[in-house]
Design a protein around this motif. Sequence first.
Motif, PDB file in Angstrom:
ATOM      1  N   GLY A 136       0.817  -1.210   0.000  1.00 29.89           N
ATOM      2  CA  GLY A 136       0.000   0.000   0.000  1.00 29.89           C
ATOM      3  C   GLY A 136       0.847   1.254   0.000  1.00 29.89           C
ATOM      4  O   GLY A 136       0.620   2.186  -0.791  1.00 29.89           O
ATOM      5  N   GLU A 137       1.845   1.301   0.870  1.00 31.27           N
ATOM      6  CA  GLU A 137       2.732   2.462   0.939  1.00 31.27           C
ATOM      7  C   GLU A 137       3.570   2.586  -0.331  1.00 31.27           C
ATOM      8  O   GLU A 137       3.812   3.699  -0.820  1.00 31.27           O
ATOM      9  N   ARG A 139       2.763   1.542  -3.320  1.00 30.82           N
ATOM     10  CA  ARG A 139       1.879   1.990  -4.387  1.00 30.82           C
ATOM     11  C   ARG A 139       1.658   3.498  -4.309  1.00 30.82           C
ATOM     12  O   ARG A 139       1.740   4.202  -5.319  1.00 30.82           O
ATOM     13  N   ARG A 140       1.415   4.009  -3.115  1.00 35.30           N
ATOM     14  CA  ARG A 140       1.196   5.455  -2.973  1.00 35.30           C
ATOM     15  C   ARG A 140       2.449   6.241  -3.339  1.00 35.30           C
ATOM     16  O   ARG A 140       2.370   7.303  -3.979  1.00 35.30           O
ATOM     17  N   ALA A 141       3.605   5.727  -2.925  1.00 37.23           N
ATOM     18  CA  ALA A 141       4.860   6.406  -3.255  1.00 37.23           C
ATOM     19  C   ALA A 141       5.100   6.413  -4.755  1.00 37.23           C
ATOM     20  O   ALA A 141       5.559   7.413  -5.329  1.00 37.23           O
ATOM     21  N   GLU A 143       2.758   6.240  -7.130  1.00 44.83           N
ATOM     22  CA  GLU A 143       1.792   7.142  -7.756  1.00 44.83           C
ATOM     23  C   GLU A 143       2.167   8.601  -7.518  1.00 44.83           C
ATOM     24  O   GLU A 143       2.040   9.440  -8.418  1.00 44.83           O
ATOM     25  N   ASP A 144       2.647   8.922  -6.316  1.00 45.35           N
ATOM     26  CA  ASP A 144       3.070  10.289  -6.024  1.00 45.35           C
ATOM     27  C   ASP A 144       4.256  10.686  -6.896  1.00 45.35           C
ATOM     28  O   ASP A 144       4.318  11.809  -7.420  1.00 45.35           O
ATOM     29  N   ARG A 147       3.201  11.185 -10.470  1.00 45.13           N
ATOM     30  CA  ARG A 147       2.506  12.461 -10.614  1.00 45.13           C
ATOM     31  C   ARG A 147       3.508  13.614 -10.721  1.00 45.13           C
ATOM     32  O   ARG A 147       3.335  14.536 -11.524  1.00 45.13           O
TER      33      ARG A 147
END
Length: 277
Positions: A136-137, A139-141, A143-144, A147
């Motif tokens: 989860g972490e 994936r967020r990293a 995606e960030d 971006r």
Amino acid sequence: MTPEHDAPSPAGSGTELCADCANCFALCCVALPFAASADFALDKDAGQPCTNLRPDFRCGIHTELRERGFSGCVAFDCFGAGQKVSQVTFGGQDWRQAPGTARQMFDVFPVMRQLHELLRYLTEALALPPARPLYGELRRALEDTDRLTRGSARALLDMDVPAHRADVNALLLRTSELVRAEVRGRKKNHRGADLVGAGFAGADLRGATLRGARLVAADLRNADLRAADLIGADFRDADLSGADLTGSIFLTQPQLDAAKGDATTRIPCGLQRPTHW
């Protein structure tokens, strides 16, 4: 390395993280500086086109780079940053035809290269089964970071790259610990060590951390590097003949290209055996 069936599918994976020189305006041959050394045959300032660069943005000595003293070019990989800057950030605008954009494009390129390198590591981390608790972490990293790569040139130049790298690196360290914990026994810690010319022939380096270690010209023949953390390790002219690198983590193609090896060197899936081995 193949992710398990329920691992997240990385947004920045695939060919986007591989250099596509046909869609890049030769940024690595212009934006970056060279220093005359064993890796480069001449000095070149940042923003100055290499003397071997042709009008079509191709290298005039591409097939002879290593023989002509440009082994550093052979071992360089932008991880897809070149085409991102050329085609996305600047919308396909050629710096030669629009010289007013050249300086900004050249300044953006090294920033983008760092971000794409992080995308490459995060993508690999998401394919490591032991890292499942961190998916989860991670994936967020990812995606960030992805971006950030799609921001404007001004936004890229204004961002705090060291701070972002530090945040991602902390997550990659936790990933490394989970992977290496699967190796039983005490693991060697050579993080950041100066190991130039060191003798590791036949060494058991399973689960070791060699993050940022200087292994220039080190003897790693027949060494066991399975599950070792190799992020940022300097393998220039290191001898990996017969070494087992399968399952090692965060090893990149440029690291292999800078090293020596042979037909018996075992490398991770997804990487290619250098042609000079």
